[in-house]
Design a protein around this motif. Structure first.
Motif, mmCIF file in Angstrom:
data_model
loop_
_atom_site.group_PDB
_atom_site.id
_atom_site.type_symbol
_atom_site.label_atom_id
_atom_site.label_comp_id
_atom_site.label_asym_id
_atom_site.label_seq_id
_atom_site.Cartn_x
_atom_site.Cartn_y
_atom_site.Cartn_z
ATOM 1 N N ARG A 50 12.502 -8.319 -14.953
ATOM 2 C CA ARG A 50 11.746 -9.149 -14.020
ATOM 3 C C ARG A 50 11.796 -8.583 -12.603
ATOM 4 N N ASP A 51 12.889 -7.896 -12.277
ATOM 5 C CA ASP A 51 12.990 -7.276 -10.951
ATOM 6 C C ASP A 51 11.984 -6.143 -10.772
ATOM 7 N N LEU A 52 11.466 -5.632 -11.866
ATOM 8 C CA LEU A 52 10.583 -4.467 -11.794
ATOM 9 C C LEU A 52 9.102 -4.826 -11.845
ATOM 10 N N ILE A 53 8.773 -6.111 -12.076
ATOM 11 C CA ILE A 53 7.373 -6.467 -12.279
ATOM 12 C C ILE A 53 6.528 -6.150 -11.052
ATOM 13 N N CYS A 54 6.910 -6.659 -9.887
ATOM 14 C CA CYS A 54 6.119 -6.419 -8.677
ATOM 15 C C CYS A 54 6.062 -4.933 -8.313
ATOM 16 N N PRO A 55 7.193 -4.208 -8.304
ATOM 17 C CA PRO A 55 7.108 -2.777 -8.013
ATOM 18 C C PRO A 55 6.244 -2.001 -9.004
ATOM 19 N N VAL A 56 6.349 -2.307 -10.298
ATOM 20 C CA VAL A 56 5.559 -1.584 -11.296
ATOM 21 C C VAL A 56 4.069 -1.854 -11.105
ATOM 22 N N LEU A 57 3.707 -3.110 -10.843
ATOM 23 C CA LEU A 57 2.300 -3.430 -10.609
ATOM 24 C C LEU A 57 1.773 -2.704 -9.373
ATOM 25 N N ALA A 58 2.596 -2.626 -8.330
ATOM 26 C CA ALA A 58 2.171 -1.917 -7.122
ATOM 27 C C ALA A 58 2.017 -0.417 -7.373
ATOM 28 N N LEU A 59 2.936 0.155 -8.143
ATOM 29 C CA LEU A 59 2.834 1.586 -8.456
ATOM 30 C C LEU A 59 1.604 1.876 -9.304
#
Length: 430
Positions: free
Chosen positions: A314-323
């Motif tokens: 869940r910590d990676l959802i926003c960063p992955v979507l931005a990448l």
């Protein structure tokens, strides 16, 4: 085995005293309410105490009350939903049944707010031990145990002593649970951990007697520490941190839970990804930035309130979507004139390496300006977009990310040179 080592090995349960009412001389609208149900960090005070005890290692938490109210029941429901083993007890007999056999007891005073470091200090010591403050520097609200010290609200008692005390309470007609247990503990000549004057003046130990006092303690304690002081890019340090430190106390006072905020952050980032698929650069970048900010606030709120927030993927959802959005943006428009179809992919890959270094603690020794974090990359691209030079922005940001990777590798502490025995210098000493 040393005292500290034995305290680390022995299991313990926690007992929270939650029967005292708000003092009538504070002039609050909450006169007559339980101290335990005062609001602190977006939850009842006793709920926050229970989360601290669980974080310190308590296997089971008993909350001793005179009567079960709706507010206390809701607090227990929230704690149980977060996987914390907790129960409400109203008598010595009920308490005797809830305490696990042969477990030390972490006793937590009614209305006490203590820094987590003091919970950890008491939890790692063998029973019996009391946390105390010097009588000469503290307020009279703290209960005096002798001419030198007052109880600071935390104690570790052994199982046998707890059971003997509960047996005594069975035959007493009129007794105060917390005071009786404390006085029996003092008679066993326990070790004492003294809260130094500096820690006391910093507010690491506070006895809350009203909602006004709880609000003041919250403003003092919950305004910093949501984001580490090092190991992040300059955007996180100088833009995100002030926003987070402002937002967290305001939202917690309104009892806003972090889960809906985090869901909103995911939605913002997903919206940015959809917009990026159409090649709309600056709106997509704004949504990604907002998503990261809101996600950071949600994580900071969960940390400040000591909630067991789900982490991991869940910590990676926003960063992955931005990448992914950067990859899509790199495939549109004039950016392809710089480095072809894979412009966004090159940047996303470089930022991924930097973010992994940050999240695994390998960039803690780096200064903020050296780190091209995801937030930094988004801000830079937004500035270049407004300047009409998005293609150049992708190139510059990619180079910055690659430079960050190089500096992280070069600045990592290296073992002594096996031939000379001289430590290799890091980047700050070059």
């Amino acid at each position: 085995m040393s005292t500290i080592d034995r305290g680390c090995v022995l299991p313990f349960a926690a007992v929270i005293s939650a029967s005292a009412t708000v003092s009538q001389d504070h002039g609050d609208h909450d006169d007559g309410a339980l101290r335990a149900t005062l609001i602190y960090a977006g939850q009842t005070l006793v709920e926050y105490q229970a989360r601290q005890a669980a974080e310190a290692g308590a296997g089971h938490i008993s909350i001793h009350v005179s009567a079960i109210s709706a507010a206390l029941s809701r607090s227990v429901d929230r704690l149980t939903a977060d996987g914390i083993n907790v129960s409400l007890v109203r008598s010595a007999a009920e308490l005797r049944q809830t305490i696990p056999p042969d477990s030390d007891i972490l006793l937590i005073g009614d209305g006490i707010i203590a820094a987590q470091s003091w919970y950890a200090e008491i939890a790692r010591r063998a029973a019996p031990v009391l946390l105390v403050v010097n009588d000469r520097v503290t307020e009279p609200e703290f209960e005096r145990i002798d001419a030198q010290h007052r109880w600071a609200g935390l104690a570790r008692l052994n199982f046998r002593h707890m059971m003997d005390t509960l047996d005594t309470l069975d035959v007493l007609a009129d007794w105060d649970f917390q005071s009786t247990l404390l006085r029996h503990a003092v008679q066993t000549d326990p070790a004492r951990v003294i809260v130094n004057d500096e820690a006391l003046f910093k507010g690491e130990i506070i006895l809350v007697g009203s909602q006004t006092t709880a609000d003041a303690a919250e403003r003092h304690s919950l305004t910093t520490g949501s984001i580490p002081a090092s190991g992040f890019g300059w955007v996180e340090q100088y833009l995100f941190v002030p926003l987070v430190d402002w937002a967290i106390p305001a939202l917690l006072r309104r009892q806003v839970p972090p889960v809906p905020l985090r869901t909103g952050a995911f939605a913002l980032s997903a919206t940015g990804l959809v917009i990026a698929s159409f090649g709309l650069t600056w709106p997509a970048l704004l949504f990604f930035i907002l998503g990261l900010v809101v996600d950071t606030v949600a994580v900071g709120m969960a940390k400040s309130a000591r909630r067991r927030e789900q982490s991991g993927w869940r910590d990676l959802i926003c960063p992955v979507l931005a990448l992914l959005g950067l990859i899509l943006l790199g495939m549109h428009g004039q950016v392809n004139q710089v480095s072809g179809l894979f412009t966004g992919l090159y940047l996303a890959a470089s930022i991924t390496i930097v973010e992994l270094s940050v999240r695994t603690g390998k960039a803690l020794h780096m200064r903020a300006w050296m780190i091209c974090s995801l937030g930094t990359a988004l801000i830079l691209l937004l500035l270049f977009r407004f300047a009409g030079m998005l293609d150049l922005g992708f190139a510059v940001t990619t180079l910055f990310a690659l430079a960050s990777v190089a500096m992280i590798v070069l600045a990592r502490p290296v073992a002594d040179n096996p031939q000379t025995g001289i430590p290799t210098k890091d980047i700050h000493s070059l």
